[in-house]
Design an enzyme around this catalytic site. Structure first.
Site, PDB file in Angstrom:
ATOM      1  NE  ARG A  86      -1.732   1.831   3.482  1.00 25.17           N
ATOM      2  CZ  ARG A  86      -1.506   1.634   4.782  1.00 25.17           C
ATOM      3  NH1 ARG A  86      -2.075   0.653   5.415  1.00 25.17           N
ATOM      4  NH2 ARG A  86      -0.679   2.418   5.456  1.00 25.17           N
ATOM      5  CG  HIS A 128      -5.952   2.564   6.717  1.00 29.77           C
ATOM      6  ND1 HIS A 128      -6.111   1.253   6.310  1.00 29.77           N
ATOM      7  CD2 HIS A 128      -7.134   2.923   7.280  1.00 29.77           C
ATOM      8  CE1 HIS A 128      -7.330   0.841   6.629  1.00 29.77           C
ATOM      9  NE2 HIS A 128      -7.975   1.836   7.210  1.00 29.77           N
ATOM     10  CE1 TYR A 146       1.452   2.340   8.500  1.00 29.79           C
ATOM     11  CE2 TYR A 146       0.405   4.064   9.815  1.00 29.79           C
ATOM     12  CZ  TYR A 146       0.446   3.281   8.669  1.00 29.79           C
ATOM     13  OH  TYR A 146      -0.493   3.465   7.686  1.00 29.79           O
TER      14      TYR A 146
END
Ligand SMILES: Cc1ncc(C[n+]2csc(CCOP(=O)(O)OP(=O)(O)O)c2C)c(N)n1
Length: 377
Positions: free
Chosen positions: A271, A275, A284
């Site tokens: 990805r 998100h 992160y």
């Protein structure tokens, strides 16, 4: 006879012979993700298919960028981008026949659009409405599912029912790596295998479930290995190689249609965006990891093959990009029109018999809207 004498007389008989119920070897995934692009097999692929995949990937990427821009302009509430995962999205839609069904998750808008759903209608749910925006029966696309993995048992139920009715239909259900930890994933795969339902499960392993990396999600050798425990084949594929994903999914669809039962396909991808627009991925994960995946970009891989074989040149690429621009312009124009919404819809389709509290609130809202209308006159 004393107890000791009884014990002495006891001669254990061997248990009935045990055999595995299914030979696990053919169910095991390949040790490496299956690839076509960049290998000798690429030369044997159909040029028409390559060009179609390419055009759809470019359109998909542009659609992702435009939808993300619309969130920043307040025209779309939320958008889970599939940039980097376009090959999985497009291959899933193209692997199905018209009579088949697609069961998408919230990240699979591109697959839904590639299947033929209107690009604006496909965003209705993400814009915020009480309904899914498109007629699921028109293109045989179930609503985008936000609760993780709930679409999987639905797909199994539909496929099983179709088989009982003698309909020649396959269901393809999409889920993320995080979704494989859900109970619904287990139940769906178990039922599908026991019933030999004509279903294909496509796990897009994009590395993260929001901020949770795969290593904290599972200790399995790969997600494709999970298939063996259910008694179905597991396939591992490079999710950025559009040709490989298409081939693996098309094989699994054929296998299911021929009565061979379900397959679990794990597509290893990444990805590239956060998100959703509401997430900050820099908290992160590092740039180095993202850059490594950018170097394995699905559009780049396919363009290298197409230009290398003389099937696409600069003019061809420009034409495809112009087509994608037209799609984005249409999306912009239509999403910038204010939708006509009836606030009273809030109370519709909730209960067959509304509760007294809801009836009271509905009457209150109705009175307020009426007063507003009179004030405006
Ligand atoms: C049943 C359920 N639990 C929790 C959530 C909250 N949630 C939304 S997205 C997400 C992460 C899902 O990750 P993954 O399945 O890997 O899919 P991806 O978003 O990477 O496509 C979670 C936990 C949810 N939508 N549904």
């Amino acid at each position: 006879m004393t107890v000791m004498e009884q014990r002495g007389a006891y001669r254990p008989t061997p248990p009935p012979a045990w055999q595995p119920r299914t030979d696990p070897a053919p169910l095991l995934p390949d040790p490496e993700p299956y690839r076509v692009l960049g290998t000798e097999a690429a030369a044997r692929t159909d040029p028409e298919l390559l060009l179609t995949l390419h055009a759809q990937l470019v359109r998909g990427r542009r659609y992702n960028a435009q939808a993300t821009a619309l969130t920043k302009q307040g025209r779309l509430a939320v958008y889970p981008s599939s940039t980097g995962q376009e090959a999985c999205q497009v291959a899933a839609a193209l692997a199905l026949q018209e009579r088949d069904w697609l069961f998408p998750s919230y990240r699979d808008t591109l697959a839904v659009v590639a299947r033929g759903v209107d690009p604006v209608q496909a965003l209705t749910l993400l814009r915020g409405d009480w309904h899914t925006g498109y007629d699921p029966y028109e293109h045989r696309v179930a609503p985008l599912s936000t609760p993780l993995a709930t679409q999987l048992p639905h797909a199994v139920g539909l496929a099983h029912a179709a088989r009982l009715k003698g309909d020649d239909v396959v269901a393809l259900a999409m889920v993320g790596d995080g979704g494989t930890s859900e109970g619904d994933f287990h139940e769906a795969l178990n039922f599908a295998a026991v019933w030999q339902a004509p279903v294909v499960f496509l796990v897009q392993n994009n590395g993260f479930a929001i901020s949770v990396p795969l290593a904290k999600q599972t200790a399995a050798p790969s997600l494709a290995h999970k298939a063996v425990g259910y008694g179905m084949p597991g396939r591992l594929v490079d999710g950025n190689d559009a040709v490989a994903v298409h081939q693996v999914l098309a094989d699994a669809v054929r296998h299911a249609r021929a009565g061979g039962g379900p397959t679990l396909v794990e597509a290893v991808t990444y990805r590239i965006d956060a998100h959703t627009n509401a997430d900050d991925a820099t908290r992160y994960r590092g740039d180095t990891e993202v850059e490594a995946w950018r170097a394995h970009d699905p559009i780049m891989l396919l363009e290298r093959e197409l230009t290398g074989r003389g099937l696409l040149d600069e003019d061809g690429i420009r034409a495809v990009r112009e087509d994608a621009e037209a799609l984005a312009a249409d999306l912009r124009a239509r999403m910038n029109q204010d939708p006509v919404l009836d606030p009273m819809d809030l109370f519709a389709h909730v209960y067959a018999e509304p509760t007294p509290q809801l009836l009271e609130q509905r009457a209150q809202l109705s009175a307020e809207l009426e007063a507003e209308r009179e004030g405006a006159q």
